[in-house]
Design an enzyme around this catalytic site. Sequence first.
Site, PDB file in Angstrom:
ATOM      1  CG  ASP A  96     -16.696  31.663  42.712  1.00 57.74           C
ATOM      2  OD1 ASP A  96     -15.588  32.225  42.874  1.00 57.74           O
ATOM      3  OD2 ASP A  96     -16.815  30.533  42.191  1.00 57.74           O
ATOM      4  CB  ILE A  97     -18.952  29.911  38.144  1.00 58.60           C
ATOM      5  CG1 ILE A  97     -19.892  29.243  37.169  1.00 58.60           C
ATOM      6  CG2 ILE A  97     -17.635  29.161  38.245  1.00 58.60           C
ATOM      7  CD1 ILE A  97     -19.453  29.352  35.712  1.00 58.60           C
ATOM      8  CG  ASN A 137      -6.974  32.647  46.790  1.00 58.73           C
ATOM      9  OD1 ASN A 137      -6.638  32.509  47.955  1.00 58.73           O
ATOM     10  ND2 ASN A 137      -8.121  32.161  46.321  1.00 58.73           N
ATOM     11  CG  HIS A 160     -10.413  37.263  41.816  1.00 59.55           C
ATOM     12  ND1 HIS A 160      -9.348  37.112  40.960  1.00 59.55           N
ATOM     13  CD2 HIS A 160     -10.509  36.102  42.513  1.00 59.55           C
ATOM     14  CE1 HIS A 160      -8.825  35.911  41.131  1.00 59.55           C
ATOM     15  NE2 HIS A 160      -9.499  35.274  42.073  1.00 59.55           N
ATOM     16  CB  VAL A 213      -9.056  34.280  37.522  1.00 59.22           C
ATOM     17  CG1 VAL A 213      -9.403  35.311  36.451  1.00 59.22           C
ATOM     18  CG2 VAL A 213      -9.931  33.030  37.361  1.00 59.22           C
ATOM     19  CG  HIS A 235     -12.519  34.638  46.525  1.00 57.52           C
ATOM     20  ND1 HIS A 235     -13.107  33.601  45.831  1.00 57.52           N
ATOM     21  CD2 HIS A 235     -11.275  34.776  46.003  1.00 57.52           C
ATOM     22  CE1 HIS A 235     -12.259  33.134  44.937  1.00 57.52           C
ATOM     23  NE2 HIS A 235     -11.132  33.825  45.017  1.00 57.52           N
TER      24      HIS A 235
END
Length: 120
Positions: free
Chosen positions: A35-36, A92, A105, A101, A107
């Site tokens: 993750d950024i 999420n 995805h 987004v 996490h």
Amino acid sequence: MEFSYDDQNIFARILRGEIPNKTVFENDHALAFHDIEPQAPVHVLVIPKGAYVSLDHFAGAATPEEQAGFMQAVAEVCRITGVDDGFRAIANTRAHGVQDVPHFHLHIIGGRHLGRMLPK
Ligand code: 5GP
């Protein structure tokens, strides 16, 4: 419900190679990358390569091969990052889940004690 996929979302662009990522693991059906804006020492995103907007979309519409490939990537991320003391997996979803987004995805967050899942 109907699922509508926006192919200009940031993870679609990562999958097309238009935006760089720090890859942790990749197979035919999934990509995992850091993750950024990490929330913990380990914060990796696992995404399917197919056009799925959310966990419920993926779980209901992805092929068995896509689902198996995705779960293999989850296992490899856990192995590679060494989250043996535990981690949290979060998907999420839409407005109530505060999903930013619109490409499914998961996490994988760990490397420290994370506290309770939700404030009481
Ligand atoms: P969401 O709120 O949708 O569950 O989480 C989206 C996640 O994607 C956030 O944790 C955010 O930091 C991460 N993110 C957003 N843009 C990028 C990007 O360009 N590269 C990477 N590696 N992560 C991103």
